[in-house]
Design a protein around this motif. Structure first.
Motif, PDB file in Angstrom:
ATOM      1  N   SER A 193     -63.280  13.909  43.377  1.00 52.30           N
ATOM      2  CA  SER A 193     -62.138  14.813  42.816  1.00 52.30           C
ATOM      3  C   SER A 193     -60.945  14.629  43.842  1.00 52.30           C
ATOM      4  N   PHE A 194     -61.078  14.465  45.028  1.00 56.71           N
ATOM      5  CA  PHE A 194     -60.209  14.163  46.088  1.00 56.71           C
ATOM      6  C   PHE A 194     -59.381  12.908  45.682  1.00 56.71           C
ATOM      7  N   ALA A 195     -59.789  12.084  45.105  1.00 55.58           N
ATOM      8  CA  ALA A 195     -59.293  10.625  45.393  1.00 55.58           C
ATOM      9  C   ALA A 195     -57.942  10.508  44.233  1.00 55.58           C
ATOM     10  N   ASP A 196     -56.902   9.704  44.818  1.00 57.38           N
ATOM     11  CA  ASP A 196     -55.566   9.570  43.903  1.00 57.38           C
ATOM     12  C   ASP A 196     -55.994   8.232  43.360  1.00 57.38           C
ATOM     13  N   CYS A 197     -56.547   8.097  42.092  1.00 53.97           N
ATOM     14  CA  CYS A 197     -56.884   6.953  41.266  1.00 53.97           C
ATOM     15  C   CYS A 197     -55.513   6.562  40.557  1.00 53.97           C
ATOM     16  N   LYS A 198     -55.374   5.317  40.268  1.00 53.96           N
ATOM     17  CA  LYS A 198     -54.091   4.690  39.740  1.00 53.96           C
ATOM     18  C   LYS A 198     -54.769   4.210  38.422  1.00 53.96           C
ATOM     19  N   CYS A 199     -53.976   4.641  37.233  1.00 53.12           N
ATOM     20  CA  CYS A 199     -54.308   4.179  36.107  1.00 53.12           C
ATOM     21  C   CYS A 199     -53.635   3.061  35.589  1.00 53.12           C
ATOM     22  N   HIS A 200     -54.361   1.827  35.065  1.00 57.40           N
ATOM     23  CA  HIS A 200     -53.603   0.914  34.558  1.00 57.40           C
ATOM     24  C   HIS A 200     -53.769   0.724  32.811  1.00 57.40           C
ATOM     25  N   LYS A 201     -54.141   1.586  32.303  1.00 55.93           N
ATOM     26  CA  LYS A 201     -54.410   1.796  30.932  1.00 55.93           C
ATOM     27  C   LYS A 201     -54.846   0.404  30.091  1.00 55.93           C
ATOM     28  N   GLY A 202     -55.717  -0.409  30.935  1.00 55.55           N
ATOM     29  CA  GLY A 202     -56.113  -1.450  30.390  1.00 55.55           C
ATOM     30  C   GLY A 202     -54.997  -2.843  30.147  1.00 55.55           C
ATOM     31  N   ASP A 203     -53.854  -2.524  30.718  1.00 48.86           N
ATOM     32  CA  ASP A 203     -52.814  -3.230  30.498  1.00 48.86           C
ATOM     33  C   ASP A 203     -52.466  -4.288  31.761  1.00 48.86           C
ATOM     34  N   SER A 204     -52.415  -5.198  31.848  1.00 52.58           N
ATOM     35  CA  SER A 204     -52.357  -6.397  32.802  1.00 52.58           C
ATOM     36  C   SER A 204     -51.027  -6.021  33.759  1.00 52.58           C
ATOM     37  N   GLU A 205     -49.936  -6.186  32.839  1.00 52.80           N
ATOM     38  CA  GLU A 205     -48.740  -5.758  33.641  1.00 52.80           C
ATOM     39  C   GLU A 205     -48.755  -4.518  34.268  1.00 52.80           C
ATOM     40  N   GLU A 206     -49.369  -3.579  33.827  1.00 49.26           N
ATOM     41  CA  GLU A 206     -49.144  -2.003  34.400  1.00 49.26           C
ATOM     42  C   GLU A 206     -50.400  -2.315  35.541  1.00 49.26           C
ATOM     43  N   LEU A 207     -51.219  -2.961  35.815  1.00 40.90           N
ATOM     44  CA  LEU A 207     -52.006  -3.303  36.862  1.00 40.90           C
ATOM     45  C   LEU A 207     -51.340  -3.873  38.114  1.00 40.90           C
ATOM     46  N   VAL A 208     -50.415  -5.029  37.822  1.00 36.95           N
ATOM     47  CA  VAL A 208     -49.693  -5.402  38.789  1.00 36.95           C
ATOM     48  C   VAL A 208     -48.825  -4.421  39.507  1.00 36.95           C
ATOM     49  N   TYR A 209     -48.209  -3.612  38.556  1.00 33.93           N
ATOM     50  CA  TYR A 209     -47.410  -2.511  39.206  1.00 33.93           C
ATOM     51  C   TYR A 209     -48.070  -1.659  39.956  1.00 33.93           C
ATOM     52  N   GLU A 210     -49.168  -1.185  39.713  1.00 33.21           N
ATOM     53  CA  GLU A 210     -50.021  -0.348  40.536  1.00 33.21           C
ATOM     54  C   GLU A 210     -50.379  -0.859  41.548  1.00 33.21           C
ATOM     55  N   VAL A 211     -50.654  -2.160  41.660  1.00 39.49           N
ATOM     56  CA  VAL A 211     -51.376  -2.866  42.954  1.00 39.49           C
ATOM     57  C   VAL A 211     -50.002  -2.922  43.813  1.00 39.49           C
ATOM     58  N   ARG A 212     -49.046  -3.574  43.243  1.00 39.51           N
ATOM     59  CA  ARG A 212     -47.751  -3.797  44.266  1.00 39.51           C
ATOM     60  C   ARG A 212     -47.304  -2.552  44.702  1.00 39.51           C
ATOM     61  N   ASN A 213     -47.265  -1.332  44.055  1.00 45.65           N
ATOM     62  CA  ASN A 213     -46.824  -0.146  44.689  1.00 45.65           C
ATOM     63  C   ASN A 213     -47.765   0.483  45.494  1.00 45.65           C
ATOM     64  N   TRP A 214     -49.082   0.325  45.545  1.00 46.57           N
ATOM     65  CA  TRP A 214     -49.940   0.611  46.342  1.00 46.57           C
ATOM     66  C   TRP A 214     -49.802   0.162  47.709  1.00 46.57           C
ATOM     67  N   PHE A 215     -49.467  -1.177  47.938  1.00 40.76           N
ATOM     68  CA  PHE A 215     -49.345  -1.923  49.023  1.00 40.76           C
ATOM     69  C   PHE A 215     -47.644  -1.434  49.759  1.00 40.76           C
TER      70      PHE A 215
END
Length: 202
Positions: free
Chosen positions: A124-146
């Motif tokens: 419950s403490f974790a800040d999880c990132k949601c990609h919604k099953g979308d490949s482009e959204e996953l790229v955004y989330e990973v890039r922004n995490w770095f």
């Protein structure tokens, strides 16, 4: 292996997840890091748990996709490998002696927002990132995490996504000229796929 450049990847390995895994691997390599994934070597005589522990311990960064925490149809079991490997990684960071593993950074991905916290209340403490099953959204989330974790001069997510699509189109064209069919290209072993990425982004 360079601990500070290694990224352990914990995700589903089925055909349904491949459209997400491939751009994930490309993004990691495009940003100058090395993905460490259990599919990087396939030795039936190797104990899988030992391999997973080695990959985790050799990686400063980890990306855990917990998209499969819920069964999608009656009678189907949800995948427990991914939460289990996340637990190993958290344990490595928190219980390993020495300063190196205290530096570990962990990204938790999910397909449906807050699904991880519902399935694993201890997170419950974790800040999880949601990609919604979308490949482009996953790229955004990973890039922004770095970028959020201090990486400087990170290229835009849209440029990484565009480069990936150009890379994949070129790969298809090249392999078709060599006699590969679409099924062959889509099912290239991950090690072979990653080697093509290395050739294109040198």
């Amino acid at each position: 292996m360079d601990f500070h450049k290694n990224i352990f990847i914990n995700c589903p390995f089925d055909d349904e997840y491949l459209p997400l895994l491939k751009p994930l691997l490309f993004t990691i390599k495009k940003l100058g890091f090395k993905p460490r994934i259990s599919l990087e070597r396939n030795d039936s005589g190797e104990v899988r748990l030992h391999k997973i522990k080695e990959l985790i311990e050799s990686s400063k960064y980890s990306i855990h996709d917990l998209s499969r925490t819920k069964a999608k149809k009656v009678g189907e079991y949800f995948r427990q490998n991914m939460p289990f490997e996340l637990g190993l990684d958290l344990g490595c960071r928190d219980y390993k002696t020495g300063s190196l593993h205290k530096q570990k950074k962990i990204l938790i991905l999910e397909e449906e927002k807050y699904s991880t916290q519902k399935a694993l209340s201890d997170l419950s403490f974790a800040d999880c990132k949601c990609h919604k099953g979308d490949s482009e959204e996953l790229v955004y989330e990973v890039r922004n995490w770095f970028a959020e974790n201090g990486m400087k001069k990170v290229p835009s997510a849209s440029s990484i996504w565009d480069d990936y699509n150009i890379f994949y189109a070129d790969l298809f064209e090249e392999k078709e000229k060599e006699g590969f069919k679409a099924k062959d290209i889509n099912r290239l072993p991950i090690t072979e796929f990653m080697s093509y990425i290395d050739e294109k982004i040198k």
